[in-house]
Motif scaffolding. Sequence first.
Motif, PDB file in Angstrom:
ATOM      1  N   UNK A  10      -8.202 -64.665   4.108  1.00 12.61           N
ATOM      2  CA  UNK A  10      -7.697 -63.731   5.110  1.00 12.61           C
ATOM      3  C   UNK A  10      -8.033 -62.272   4.809  1.00 12.61           C
ATOM      4  N   UNK A  11      -8.117 -61.914   3.536  1.00 12.81           N
ATOM      5  CA  UNK A  11      -8.411 -60.526   3.190  1.00 12.81           C
ATOM      6  C   UNK A  11      -9.856 -60.174   3.529  1.00 12.81           C
ATOM      7  N   UNK A  12     -10.778 -61.099   3.276  1.00 11.22           N
ATOM      8  CA  UNK A  12     -12.175 -60.847   3.617  1.00 11.22           C
ATOM      9  C   UNK A  12     -12.363 -60.797   5.136  1.00 11.22           C
ATOM     10  N   UNK A  13     -11.677 -61.695   5.835  1.00 15.91           N
ATOM     11  CA  UNK A  13     -11.740 -61.677   7.301  1.00 15.91           C
ATOM     12  C   UNK A  13     -11.186 -60.360   7.825  1.00 15.91           C
ATOM     13  N   UNK A  14     -10.070 -59.914   7.253  1.00 15.85           N
ATOM     14  CA  UNK A  14      -9.465 -58.667   7.680  1.00 15.85           C
ATOM     15  C   UNK A  14     -10.384 -57.478   7.491  1.00 15.85           C
ATOM     16  N   UNK A  15     -11.076 -57.422   6.359  1.00 17.39           N
ATOM     17  CA  UNK A  15     -12.004 -56.323   6.088  1.00 17.39           C
ATOM     18  C   UNK A  15     -13.127 -56.298   7.122  1.00 17.39           C
ATOM     19  N   UNK A  16     -13.752 -57.459   7.338  1.00 20.75           N
ATOM     20  CA  UNK A  16     -14.892 -57.521   8.250  1.00 20.75           C
ATOM     21  C   UNK A  16     -14.502 -57.334   9.701  1.00 20.75           C
TER      22      UNK A  16
END
Length: 265
Positions: A10-16
Amino acid sequence: MLSFFDSANPWLVGVGLNAILLGLVWIAPKKLLTPAGLFHAWVLGVIIWGTLGWRGYLVVAFYFLVGSGVTRIGIAQKEAEGIAEKRSGARGPENVWGSALIAALCALGIGMLNAGLFASISQSLSLSLQSLLLLGYVASFSTKLSDTCASEVGKAYGKRTFLITTMQPVPRGTEGAVSLEGTLAGVAASIAIAFLGWGVGLIDLLGVVWCAIAALIATSLESVIGATLQSKYTWLTNEVVNILNTFIGAIAAMLLAFASTSLIA
């Protein structure tokens, strides 16, 4: 698509995702955020997606879009009267955190519980705390959207505006002023975003009721603060009042939910 979002980090998705969406906001003809506001909105968006996923993100996105839209209602008239939001409603960092600091803290609390950082507490207590924090998260945005809609609709369409502490007629845009049109718009907005929170599974149907009641309590108290204290203390800016407003809304909703479960038990 949603299954991918649920399974991916979820953190990588949030960043992108936030980089893409806020990039689109940046190139849009209507500036909804200042350059600094864009960065702070990105930080907020990453926190919300990282802790609550697409469900929590949908709630904050709804608040941002509706809140930005309602700010532009009757903008020409409000600017002529000197009661419009500064920068034609474009949000800066102070607006981002004034509106969403309490929600972000609720989301971070949920994230820490999910990460097992409070391993000493029982699973049942952890689940109860998560449920209350989710309610607080939705209630804070329900409160803020209610306040925004009540203020902007009241300034644009309020026919009779009264100071909440004395009920004496005052000009539109006066701190602490309320109107029937603005109040009804605020109630409708609080219920709408609370229903969205229920629709995506963040709160139950009773939570919608708590959010609506809490928003009405908080926005009324915010008007009292505006009428009595805000002009006396320079540190009591609109952004600080917004934080207090959303804090009261979140706490009120959680207390109502806690009291109702205690009575049932």
